[in-house]
Design an enzyme around this catalytic site. Structure first.
Site, PDB file in Angstrom:
ATOM      1  N   ARG A   1      -1.109  -8.388  13.337  1.00 57.24           N
ATOM      2  CA  ARG A   1      -1.906  -7.429  11.942  1.00 57.24           C
ATOM      3  C   ARG A   1      -2.289  -8.100  11.127  1.00 57.24           C
ATOM      4  O   ARG A   1      -3.782  -7.544  10.832  1.00 57.24           O
ATOM      5  CB  ARG A   1      -0.506  -6.450  11.749  1.00 57.24           C
ATOM      6  CG  ARG A   1      -0.511  -6.204  12.946  1.00 57.24           C
ATOM      7  CD  ARG A   1       1.644  -5.434  12.173  1.00 57.24           C
ATOM      8  NE  ARG A   1       2.010  -4.374  11.589  1.00 57.24           N
ATOM      9  CZ  ARG A   1       2.871  -4.989  11.069  1.00 57.24           C
ATOM     10  NH1 ARG A   1       4.063  -5.308  10.959  1.00 57.24           N
ATOM     11  NH2 ARG A   1       3.721  -4.620   9.256  1.00 57.24           N
TER      12      ARG A   1
ATOM     13  N   LYS B   1       0.637  -0.920  -0.015  1.00 53.23           N
ATOM     14  CA  LYS B   1       0.314  -0.004  -0.002  1.00 53.23           C
ATOM     15  C   LYS B   1       1.824   1.415   0.054  1.00 53.23           C
ATOM     16  O   LYS B   1       0.338   2.052  -0.800  1.00 53.23           O
ATOM     17  CB  LYS B   1      -1.112  -0.264   1.141  1.00 53.23           C
ATOM     18  CG  LYS B   1      -1.431  -1.706   1.178  1.00 53.23           C
ATOM     19  CD  LYS B   1      -2.699  -1.059   2.777  1.00 53.23           C
ATOM     20  CE  LYS B   1      -1.989  -0.920   4.046  1.00 53.23           C
ATOM     21  NZ  LYS B   1      -1.115  -2.236   4.442  1.00 53.23           N
TER      22      LYS B   1
ATOM     23  N   ARG C   1      -9.450   1.346   8.568  1.00 54.67           N
ATOM     24  CA  ARG C   1      -9.420  -0.639   8.823  1.00 54.67           C
ATOM     25  C   ARG C   1     -10.664  -0.689   9.997  1.00 54.67           C
ATOM     26  O   ARG C   1     -10.189  -2.233   9.759  1.00 54.67           O
ATOM     27  CB  ARG C   1      -7.939  -0.122   9.959  1.00 54.67           C
ATOM     28  CG  ARG C   1      -6.433  -0.517   9.286  1.00 54.67           C
ATOM     29  CD  ARG C   1      -5.579   0.033  10.495  1.00 54.67           C
ATOM     30  NE  ARG C   1      -4.414  -1.125   9.842  1.00 54.67           N
ATOM     31  CZ  ARG C   1      -3.152  -0.388   9.391  1.00 54.67           C
ATOM     32  NH1 ARG C   1      -3.456   0.488   9.203  1.00 54.67           N
ATOM     33  NH2 ARG C   1      -2.676  -1.385   8.874  1.00 54.67           N
TER      34      ARG C   1
ATOM     35  N   ARG D   1      11.838  -5.830   5.007  1.00 52.84           N
ATOM     36  CA  ARG D   1      11.098  -5.152   4.457  1.00 52.84           C
ATOM     37  C   ARG D   1      12.283  -4.064   5.763  1.00 52.84           C
ATOM     38  O   ARG D   1      12.585  -3.636   6.597  1.00 52.84           O
ATOM     39  CB  ARG D   1      10.116  -4.644   4.477  1.00 52.84           C
ATOM     40  CG  ARG D   1       9.625  -2.854   5.078  1.00 52.84           C
ATOM     41  CD  ARG D   1       7.815  -2.879   4.634  1.00 52.84           C
ATOM     42  NE  ARG D   1       7.289  -3.220   5.921  1.00 52.84           N
ATOM     43  CZ  ARG D   1       6.083  -2.486   6.211  1.00 52.84           C
ATOM     44  NH1 ARG D   1       5.598  -2.411   4.443  1.00 52.84           N
ATOM     45  NH2 ARG D   1       5.704  -3.047   7.237  1.00 52.84           N
TER      46      ARG D   1
ATOM     47  N   ARG E   1      11.052  -1.669  10.671  1.00 48.99           N
ATOM     48  CA  ARG E   1       9.839  -1.599  11.688  1.00 48.99           C
ATOM     49  C   ARG E   1       9.603  -2.411  13.023  1.00 48.99           C
ATOM     50  O   ARG E   1       9.840  -3.827  12.452  1.00 48.99           O
ATOM     51  CB  ARG E   1       8.874  -1.585  11.428  1.00 48.99           C
ATOM     52  CG  ARG E   1       8.233  -0.221  10.413  1.00 48.99           C
ATOM     53  CD  ARG E   1       7.043  -0.003   9.435  1.00 48.99           C
ATOM     54  NE  ARG E   1       5.874  -0.762   9.953  1.00 48.99           N
ATOM     55  CZ  ARG E   1       4.822  -0.515  10.169  1.00 48.99           C
ATOM     56  NH1 ARG E   1       4.704   0.020   8.439  1.00 48.99           N
ATOM     57  NH2 ARG E   1       3.614  -1.179  10.765  1.00 48.99           N
TER      58      ARG E   1
HETATM   59  P1  AMP Z   1       0.780   0.894   8.537  1.00 48.45           P
HETATM   60  O1  AMP Z   1       1.733   1.063   9.257  1.00 48.45           O
HETATM   61  O2  AMP Z   1      -0.614   1.041   8.221  1.00 48.45           O
HETATM   62  O3  AMP Z   1       1.177  -0.731   8.910  1.00 48.45           O
HETATM   63  O4  AMP Z   1       0.115   0.733  10.871  1.00 48.45           O
HETATM   64  C1  AMP Z   1       0.956   0.418  11.921  1.00 48.45           C
HETATM   65  C2  AMP Z   1       0.216   0.018  12.922  1.00 48.45           C
HETATM   66  O5  AMP Z   1      -0.338   1.295  13.560  1.00 48.45           O
HETATM   67  C3  AMP Z   1      -0.756  -0.426  12.894  1.00 48.45           C
HETATM   68  O6  AMP Z   1      -0.361  -2.295  13.282  1.00 48.45           O
HETATM   69  C4  AMP Z   1      -1.912  -0.211  13.981  1.00 48.45           C
HETATM   70  O7  AMP Z   1      -1.614  -0.519  14.923  1.00 48.45           O
HETATM   71  C5  AMP Z   1      -1.657   1.226  13.428  1.00 48.45           C
HETATM   72  N1  AMP Z   1      -2.857   1.463  12.980  1.00 48.45           N
HETATM   73  C6  AMP Z   1      -2.456   2.155  12.107  1.00 48.45           C
HETATM   74  N2  AMP Z   1      -3.707   3.188  11.197  1.00 48.45           N
HETATM   75  C7  AMP Z   1      -4.733   2.083  11.846  1.00 48.45           C
HETATM   76  C8  AMP Z   1      -6.033   2.243  11.523  1.00 48.45           C
HETATM   77  N3  AMP Z   1      -6.380   3.340  10.489  1.00 48.45           N
HETATM   78  N4  AMP Z   1      -6.684   2.020  12.419  1.00 48.45           N
HETATM   79  C9  AMP Z   1      -6.235   1.507  13.908  1.00 48.45           C
HETATM   80  N5  AMP Z   1      -4.842   1.274  14.108  1.00 48.45           N
HETATM   81  C10 AMP Z   1      -3.960   2.028  13.281  1.00 48.45           C
END
Ligand code: AMP
Length: 214
Positions: free
Chosen positions: A171, A13, A87, A126, A160
């Site tokens: 996740r 994404k 989400r 990654r 990360r």
């Molecule tokens: P990402 O970088 O999108 O994989 O997000 C990393 C982490 O941030 C996720 O595993 C969640 O803990 C939190 N997170 C990011 N976006 C959201 C969202 N829209 N709703 C809830 N938690 C989020």
């Protein structure tokens, strides 16, 4: 044009959103990036979400909707790309309402389809440039031999903390439990398109372009 890029962790994404930013002057709104920024700044909210994120659980709807609401006050350029948001169904409803308040519409939801095996190997390999966020992969897109980021020339790269097998399991579970119902939600609204996310970055980019331009 305002779009959502939807898909499990590691689907690509962020990579595809960055391409759209470069090529179409769109603006990427990544709640993951916003939350990492808050966490790293040590703000009260950042401290609150740090453990949740490290575990791979979802942060509360109130917090992420608040972040998006705040960002929607700014310039929307050539359109918005929501990356990692919404989400949950509550977030999807909130996004619809926020866009309507701005007199904007959601034009397309692009789901990046990938299988779980590919996700695990992508995520555990990654890394990103610490300055610009360019994404690398140990086997398919390694950091250049001269140690410089292809995008900005930066020389620091990071992984990360939640890109490990344990958090990834959570996740992925959160994705299937809470986020995948959005596929049906947007399908019902006539906004959903699915693109094969397993190909090379350029192939996925072309598939997305053909959806957006059709
Ligand atoms: P990402 O970088 O999108 O994989 O997000 C990393 C982490 O941030 C996720 O595993 C969640 O803990 C939190 N997170 C990011 N976006 C959201 C969202 N829209 N709703 C809830 N938690 C989020």
């Amino acid at each position: 044009m305002n779009i959502i890029i939807l898909g499990p962790p590691g689907a690509g994404k962020g990579t595809q959103a960055r391409i759209l930013v470069d090529e179409r002057d769109m603006i990427q709104l990544s709640t993951g990036d916003m939350l990492r920024e808050a966490r790293d700044s040590g703000s009260e909210m950042g401290r609150k979400v740090a453990d949740v994120m490290a575990r791979g659980d979802l942060v509360t709807d109130d917090i992420v909707i608040g972040l998006i609401r705040e960002r929607l006050r700014g310039d929307i350029g050539g359109g918005l790309i929501f990356d990692g948001f919404p989400r949950t169904l509550t977030q999807a409803d909130a996004l619809g309402a926020l866009l309507a308040e701005m007199g904007q519409t959601l034009d397309r939801v692009i789901e990046l389809g990938v299988n779980d095996e590919a996700l695990v190997s992508r995520i555990t390999a990654r890394s990103t440039c610490a300055s610009c966020g360019e994404v690398y992969n140990d086997s398919t897109r390694p950091i250049p031999a001269d140690g410089k980021c292809v995008n900005c020339g930066g020389t620091e790269f990071k992984r990360r903390a939640d890109d490990n097998a344990e958090s990834l399991k959570r996740r992925l579970m959160e994705y299937y439990k809470q986020t995948s119902p959005l596929i049906g939600y947007y399908y019902a609204l006539g906004q959903h398109s699915r693109v094969d996310g397993l190909g090379q970055v350029d192939e996925v980019k072309a598939a997305i372009a053909s959806e957006l331009d059709s």
